[in-house]
Every structure is written in C-alpha cells, then in structure tokens.
Design a protein around this motif. Structure first.
Motif, short mmCIF file in Angstrom:
data_model
loop_
_atom_site.label_atom_id
_atom_site.label_comp_id
_atom_site.label_asym_id
_atom_site.label_seq_id
_atom_site.Cartn_x
_atom_site.Cartn_y
_atom_site.Cartn_z
N VAL A 1 -8.95 6.12 2.55
CA VAL A 1 -8.84 6.59 3.92
C VAL A 1 -8.45 8.06 3.89
N ARG A 2 -8.98 8.86 4.80
CA ARG A 2 -8.55 10.25 4.91
C ARG A 2 -7.21 10.31 5.63
N GLU B 1 -3.78 7.02 10.78
CA GLU B 1 -3.14 6.35 11.90
C GLU B 1 -4.15 5.51 12.69
N SER B 2 -5.31 6.09 12.96
CA SER B 2 -6.34 5.36 13.69
C SER B 2 -6.82 4.15 12.91
N PHE B 3 -6.96 4.32 11.60
CA PHE B 3 -7.43 3.23 10.74
C PHE B 3 -6.51 2.04 10.81
N ASN C 1 -4.11 1.46 13.13
CA ASN C 1 -3.86 0.99 14.49
C ASN C 1 -5.05 0.27 15.08
N HIS C 2 -6.25 0.73 14.73
CA HIS C 2 -7.47 0.16 15.30
C HIS C 2 -8.39 -0.45 14.24
N GLY C 3 -8.39 0.14 13.05
CA GLY C 3 -9.27 -0.35 12.00
C GLY C 3 -8.94 -1.76 11.55
N ALA C 4 -7.65 -2.15 11.74
CA ALA C 4 -7.24 -3.48 11.32
C ALA C 4 -8.01 -4.57 12.06
N GLN C 5 -8.61 -4.22 13.18
CA GLN C 5 -9.38 -5.20 13.94
C GLN C 5 -10.63 -5.62 13.17
N SER D 1 -11.31 -3.97 9.61
CA SER D 1 -11.23 -3.63 8.20
C SER D 1 -10.47 -4.69 7.41
N LEU D 2 -11.13 -5.24 6.43
CA LEU D 2 -10.52 -6.25 5.56
C LEU D 2 -9.28 -5.69 4.88
N GLU D 3 -9.38 -4.47 4.36
CA GLU D 3 -8.25 -3.88 3.63
C GLU D 3 -7.05 -3.65 4.54
N ALA D 4 -7.29 -3.16 5.75
CA ALA D 4 -6.19 -2.90 6.67
C ALA D 4 -5.48 -4.20 7.03
#
Length: 223
Positions: A38-39, A44-46, A48-52, A54-57
């Motif tokens: 992740v950059r 933060e966006s990843f 907060n929102h990517g967890a919806q 993203s498997l890793e998040a």
C-alpha cells in the motif's frame, strides 16, 4: 537479524484464498511488523474503506484483535490514479486479445482460478504458480509480437516496467525500515503476481545486506 516471511496473497477472496485463511498464516507467524503493498498516501483510505473488499485489510484487522503490529506501507509508485486506471483498462484489452487467440492461455487462466479455490495460499506461494505465470508471460510475448501491433506491445511492456519499478521500491522501503528499526519477526504481504519479481530483488540485496534480513518464503501450513 530481522526475520521476514514473504506471504503472497490475492486482493479479493476466492475459495480457500480468504481473509480467515490468511489470518491463520499471520497468527502462526505472529509478526511484530506487517509490511503492506500500500502507498503511504493511500494507507488511511485502504484500511478505512478497502477493508470492505481487500482480503489483506480484513485479515490484518482481525489480527489486530490478538496483537498490535506495526503496519508499514511500502508501495512507492508515482502515477496519477486516472492514468493508472487507463493503463489497467488498456492492459485488459491486451490480455483479452491474447486469450482469444490462445486456448492454452485460457486453460492456464482457468487452472489458476481452480487452484486458488482448492489450494488457496499454498498454491499462490508455490513454484507451480510461478511456472504458470512465466508460461503466460511467454504466450503474451509470442502473441503480441506476432500480431505486429506496436501499441499492444507498448501497453504490455509499460505495465511490466511499472510493476518492476514497484517491486524495486517496495524492497528498498523494507530495507530502509530494517536499517532504522529494531524488531525480530515480520511478514510482507504482497500480491502473488509480484512473487518472482520480489524474489529477484531479494537476491540483489543478498550480497550487500544479507546480514540485515533473514528471508523465508511461505510455502504451506506453518506448524
């Protein structure tokens, strides 16, 4: 010496490639540090929102219920989001073209999906996965060069260059962190498509920074 385990992943769940299965791997390693693909600007966006999606998040969020690792975003590519979206769209067209003209390519793609579903992370971190990736790249080269389409070759080479640059910068970020911070155990979660490139970058560091990091490559259940 820092011990880092490379765990190749996929960004979306598919069969045994799930957040729950990735959590099992992370729990077995118990890392103090998690290096993430992740950059910093997107971190933060990843989470907060990517967890919806993203498997890793998702897996990292679950792991934080057991431990409080230091999370380190190590991606450093510099390209505007709109240009990246356009690059991916152009690449998809090239991949579709190859698939239309190569039955072997289609079968390899189908085999990939089947192996992900049945064998999960053991497959994504195997030599069989790397062999498949290399064969697909070989077919891409043959079909695109044979087509006589310079735009298609430009798209393919541009995407590969982008990924090589990312892999170089991710490893540089990890070694910079290792030089500055004290820790014992870490994992590096990265998309499986980068497996071969990351392995090559690790080899480059072996002669000069071999004393700094002891790398291991996840290959199956950790007991």
């Amino acid at each position: 010496m820092h011990k880092i385990t490379l765990v190749c992943s996929t960004h979306r769940e598919h069969g045994l490639c799930s957040a729950a299965e990735l959590l099992k791997i992370i729990l077995a390693i118990r890392p103090e540090v998690i290096f993430e693909e992740v950059r910093p600007a997107d971190y933060e966006s990843f989470h907060n929102h990517g967890a919806q999606w993203s498997l890793e998040a998702q897996a990292i969020a679950m792991y934080r219920q057991f431990n409080s690792p230091q999370q380190v975003p190590v991606d450093r590519y510099e390209i505007r989001s709109d240009l990246l979206i356009r690059m991916k769209a152009d690449l998809d067209k090239v991949i579709d073209f190859v698939g239309q003209w190569s039955e072997e390519y289609q079968l390899l793609d189908e085999e990939h999906a089947k192996n992900m579903a049945e064998y999960g992370f053991s497959y994504l971190n195997s030599d069989a996965f790397s062999t498949r990736e290399a064969k697909m790249s070989e077919i891409e080269d043959i079909k695109i060069k044979g087509s006589g389409n310079p735009d298609a070759m430009r798209v393919l080479e541009g995407w590969r260059h982008h990924n090589r640059s990312r892999e170089e910068k991710m490893l540089a970020s990890i070694y910079e962190y290792c030089q500055a911070k004290a820790f014992d155990t870490a994992v590096f979660l990265v998309g499986a498509a980068h497996r071969a490139g990351i392995a090559k970058e690790i080899e480059k560091y072996a002669s000069t920074e071999g004393h700094l990091v002891n790398w291991s490559f996840y290959e199956g259940p950790i007991t």
